[in-house]
Design a protein around this motif. Structure first.
Motif, PDB file in Angstrom:
ATOM      1  N   TYR A 108       0.866  -1.175   0.000  1.00  0.00           N
ATOM      2  CA  TYR A 108       0.000   0.000   0.000  1.00  0.00           C
ATOM      3  C   TYR A 108       0.907   1.229   0.000  1.00  0.00           C
ATOM      4  O   TYR A 108       1.676   1.448   0.934  1.00  0.00           O
ATOM      5  CB  TYR A 108      -0.891   0.005   1.236  1.00  0.00           C
ATOM      6  CG  TYR A 108      -1.987   1.055   1.221  1.00  0.00           C
ATOM      7  CD1 TYR A 108      -3.283   0.726   0.836  1.00  0.00           C
ATOM      8  CD2 TYR A 108      -1.734   2.370   1.609  1.00  0.00           C
ATOM      9  CE1 TYR A 108      -4.298   1.663   0.834  1.00  0.00           C
ATOM     10  CE2 TYR A 108      -2.739   3.319   1.598  1.00  0.00           C
ATOM     11  CZ  TYR A 108      -4.018   2.965   1.221  1.00  0.00           C
ATOM     12  OH  TYR A 108      -5.025   3.899   1.209  1.00  0.00           O
ATOM     13  N   LEU A 109       0.813   2.021  -1.047  1.00  0.00           N
ATOM     14  CA  LEU A 109       1.715   3.166  -1.229  1.00  0.00           C
ATOM     15  C   LEU A 109       0.927   4.454  -1.182  1.00  0.00           C
ATOM     16  O   LEU A 109       0.015   4.672  -1.985  1.00  0.00           O
ATOM     17  CB  LEU A 109       2.430   3.041  -2.573  1.00  0.00           C
ATOM     18  CG  LEU A 109       3.337   4.195  -2.996  1.00  0.00           C
ATOM     19  CD1 LEU A 109       4.511   4.330  -2.037  1.00  0.00           C
ATOM     20  CD2 LEU A 109       3.841   3.983  -4.422  1.00  0.00           C
ATOM     21  N   ARG A 110       1.271   5.324  -0.224  1.00  0.00           N
ATOM     22  CA  ARG A 110       0.660   6.650  -0.154  1.00  0.00           C
ATOM     23  C   ARG A 110       1.457   7.580  -1.063  1.00  0.00           C
ATOM     24  O   ARG A 110       2.658   7.714  -0.919  1.00  0.00           O
ATOM     25  CB  ARG A 110       0.670   7.167   1.282  1.00  0.00           C
ATOM     26  CG  ARG A 110      -0.137   8.431   1.488  1.00  0.00           C
ATOM     27  CD  ARG A 110      -0.165   8.820   2.963  1.00  0.00           C
ATOM     28  NE  ARG A 110      -1.118   9.899   3.197  1.00  0.00           N
ATOM     29  CZ  ARG A 110      -0.845  11.189   3.021  1.00  0.00           C
ATOM     30  NH1 ARG A 110       0.367  11.554   2.648  1.00  0.00           N
ATOM     31  NH2 ARG A 110      -1.759  12.102   3.237  1.00  0.00           N
ATOM     32  N   PHE A 111       0.788   8.232  -2.010  1.00  0.00           N
ATOM     33  CA  PHE A 111       1.461   8.994  -3.060  1.00  0.00           C
ATOM     34  C   PHE A 111       2.498   9.976  -2.513  1.00  0.00           C
ATOM     35  O   PHE A 111       2.253  10.692  -1.546  1.00  0.00           O
ATOM     36  CB  PHE A 111       0.434   9.781  -3.883  1.00  0.00           C
ATOM     37  CG  PHE A 111       1.074  10.654  -4.940  1.00  0.00           C
ATOM     38  CD1 PHE A 111       1.315  10.153  -6.206  1.00  0.00           C
ATOM     39  CD2 PHE A 111       1.464  11.954  -4.661  1.00  0.00           C
ATOM     40  CE1 PHE A 111       1.925  10.945  -7.172  1.00  0.00           C
ATOM     41  CE2 PHE A 111       2.072  12.753  -5.614  1.00  0.00           C
ATOM     42  CZ  PHE A 111       2.299  12.243  -6.872  1.00  0.00           C
ATOM     43  N   TYR A 112       3.646   9.977  -3.143  1.00  0.00           N
ATOM     44  CA  TYR A 112       4.626  11.058  -3.007  1.00  0.00           C
ATOM     45  C   TYR A 112       5.422  11.103  -4.297  1.00  0.00           C
ATOM     46  O   TYR A 112       5.370  10.165  -5.103  1.00  0.00           O
ATOM     47  CB  TYR A 112       5.530  10.862  -1.782  1.00  0.00           C
ATOM     48  CG  TYR A 112       6.434   9.642  -1.801  1.00  0.00           C
ATOM     49  CD1 TYR A 112       7.719   9.709  -2.323  1.00  0.00           C
ATOM     50  CD2 TYR A 112       6.008   8.426  -1.270  1.00  0.00           C
ATOM     51  CE1 TYR A 112       8.552   8.597  -2.326  1.00  0.00           C
ATOM     52  CE2 TYR A 112       6.840   7.315  -1.267  1.00  0.00           C
ATOM     53  CZ  TYR A 112       8.109   7.410  -1.790  1.00  0.00           C
ATOM     54  OH  TYR A 112       8.935   6.312  -1.803  1.00  0.00           O
ATOM     55  N   LEU A 113       6.139  12.211  -4.551  1.00  0.00           N
ATOM     56  CA  LEU A 113       6.942  12.301  -5.770  1.00  0.00           C
ATOM     57  C   LEU A 113       7.969  11.182  -5.734  1.00  0.00           C
ATOM     58  O   LEU A 113       8.808  11.132  -4.831  1.00  0.00           O
ATOM     59  CB  LEU A 113       7.613  13.669  -5.873  1.00  0.00           C
ATOM     60  CG  LEU A 113       6.662  14.860  -6.047  1.00  0.00           C
ATOM     61  CD1 LEU A 113       7.450  16.156  -6.153  1.00  0.00           C
ATOM     62  CD2 LEU A 113       5.760  14.684  -7.262  1.00  0.00           C
ATOM     63  N   PRO A 114       7.952  10.290  -6.709  1.00  0.00           N
ATOM     64  CA  PRO A 114       8.656   9.019  -6.552  1.00  0.00           C
ATOM     65  C   PRO A 114      10.174   9.068  -6.675  1.00  0.00           C
ATOM     66  O   PRO A 114      10.873   8.370  -5.940  1.00  0.00           O
ATOM     67  CB  PRO A 114       8.053   8.149  -7.661  1.00  0.00           C
ATOM     68  CG  PRO A 114       7.570   9.121  -8.693  1.00  0.00           C
ATOM     69  CD  PRO A 114       7.127  10.329  -7.930  1.00  0.00           C
ATOM     70  N   GLY A 115      10.699   9.862  -7.593  1.00  0.00           N
ATOM     71  CA  GLY A 115      12.127   9.761  -7.868  1.00  0.00           C
ATOM     72  C   GLY A 115      12.437   8.419  -8.541  1.00  0.00           C
ATOM     73  O   GLY A 115      11.579   7.541  -8.687  1.00  0.00           O
ATOM     74  N   LYS A 116      13.702   8.259  -8.942  1.00  0.00           N
ATOM     75  CA  LYS A 116      14.107   7.026  -9.634  1.00  0.00           C
ATOM     76  C   LYS A 116      13.989   5.796  -8.739  1.00  0.00           C
ATOM     77  O   LYS A 116      13.645   4.710  -9.204  1.00  0.00           O
ATOM     78  CB  LYS A 116      15.559   7.152 -10.117  1.00  0.00           C
ATOM     79  CG  LYS A 116      15.765   8.097 -11.294  1.00  0.00           C
ATOM     80  CD  LYS A 116      17.223   8.125 -11.720  1.00  0.00           C
ATOM     81  CE  LYS A 116      17.676   6.772 -12.231  1.00  0.00           C
ATOM     82  NZ  LYS A 116      19.079   6.828 -12.730  1.00  0.00           N
TER      83      LYS A 116
END
Length: 397
Positions: A108-116
């Motif tokens: 379960y991933l809560r959105f954030y700017l992902p990066g590489k």
């Protein structure tokens, strides 16, 4: 048989910043555990470590959390910002193999700017554990407009736009506050914000107050909170020489993006002595603020960033305290509540006289209304209730 889930957060759950988000994550994880989903949570900790904490209290730490604290000097700040924008705040290289070996049924991933680094991790999960369900929660879909308020954040967003598409593509389901059935070509699952009521003590009986204290709480006050509508309303209210005194306490970072504009507006409306900029508060201090307040200020202007739904966490916190509040249309959990004052999605200043009449009518009818307000919402707004569709998706896997 219990399902096993890993909740990935880029927020330090042991730190003191953005407490609302931390409480939300903890509430969600507790609800997963109560609904037969054994949950571990991954988050950045101290001294550059990533922590994975399990429901039984055990923890394991790995290298991989990048420093997001303020740096001294322009070049250091620039270097840090570009590194975080390019690679992301979490490097999974040291923990990925353990995560794959544990055999989680879902991530379960809560959105954030992902990066590489996050994209690399999700690709690895897809390749080596194709049966693992990936759920991606979007606390808001208007990421771009929100990032535009700050040049550094906007640059980070532009760097990450292609990676956001990769992140969406890696997900099996999008968890959303909207009622869309499909988002980013993936099935969408509706999950309004819930709240963990048990940790909050309801307010006591209320007597007709003077002054009436309005309280607005936001970790970083933004234009879409609509506090300017309250300040303009106070200006109109005081120009009519009212007998009832009102003050507006803003609990938010004093260096937030919108603070200077609100201060200037209060001066222009000649209510600077009625609008108090109080800075941030600890959880205990905030509870004390609520004890001295009478009307909460919910989210009033999400329409400014194109959102019609308004499932604010702050609305749920007010309800947990039993604090009557004002909000704009869009949160159907409260639109029929006799304890909530609802206004249109528009730019009109709030009619403070009407708001006070509404509040004083509640107090005259029942001094113990906070207990009744909370009781009417507790089961309806629990995370166990709000997350039912998410639980169903995981258990069907």
């Amino acid at each position: 048989m219990k399902k096993k889930l890993l909740y990935v957060s880029n927020v330090d759950l042991e730190g003191g910043l953005i407490p609302g988000v931390v409480e939300k994550i903890k509430g969600q994880c507790a609800a997963f555990d109560r609904n037969n989903i054994e949950t571990a949570v991954l988050y950045p900790g101290k001294e550059g470590e990533i922590t994975i904490a399990h429901a039984d209290g055990s923890k394991r730490s790995y290298k991989g959390a990048r420093d997001t604290g303020l740096q001294q000097g322009f070049l250091n700040k620039l270097k840090q910002h570009l590194s975080l924008a390019w690679y992301g705040s979490l490097n999974f290289d040291h923990c990925a193999e353990d995560i794959l070996a544990y055999g989680y049924d879902a991530i379960y991933l809560r959105f954030y700017l992902p990066g590489k680094d996050l994209i690399h991790f999700l690709k690895k999960v897809r390749q080596k554990s194709p049966g693992t369900l990936i759920l991606l929660e979007y606390p808001t879909l208007n990421v771009g407009p929100l990032m535009k308020t700050d040049k550094a954040r906007w640059i980070s967003y532009l760097i990450n736009k292609p990676r956001i598409k990769h992140m969406n593509a890696a997900a099996d389901f999008i968890i959303t506050l909207t009622k869309d059935k499909v988002l980013f070509d993936k099935p969408a699952v509706f999950m309004p914000n819930g709240f963990e009521f048990s940790a909050i003590k309801v307010l006591g009986p209320v007597q007709p107050p003077d002054p009436v204290v309005l309280i607005g709480v936001a970790s970083d006050c933004a234009h879409y909170h609509g506090y300017d509508k309250i300040i303009k309303g106070l200006g109109e209210y005081y120009r009519n020489n009212p007998e009832q005194h009102v003050e507006f306490r803003i609990i938010s970072s004093l260096i937030g993006h919108n603070m200077a504009a609100l201060r200037k507006l209060a001066e222009e409306e000649q209510v600077q002595d009625r609008v108090l900029f109080c800075g941030t508060r600890t959880k205990a201090e905030l509870a004390g603020e609520y004890q001295q307040s009478h009307i909460g200020i919910g989210t009033l202007a999400l329409h400014r960033i194109g959102l019609m739904d308004n499932y604010s966490l702050k609305h749920r916190e007010y309800a947990a305290f039993g604090l009557t509040f004002i909000m704009s249309l869009g949160d159907d959990a409260f639109e029929d509540s006799p304890f909530v004052f609802t206004v249109e999605r528009d730019e009109a200043p709030v009619d403070i006289k009407r708001l006070l009449d509404f509040y004083q009518g509640i107090v005259r009818k029942d001094h113990n209304y906070p207990e009744k307000f909370r009781s009417s919402m507790q089961q309806k707004l629990s995370w166990d209730t709000q997350m039912q569709q998410v639980f169903s998706v995981i258990h069907k896997r």
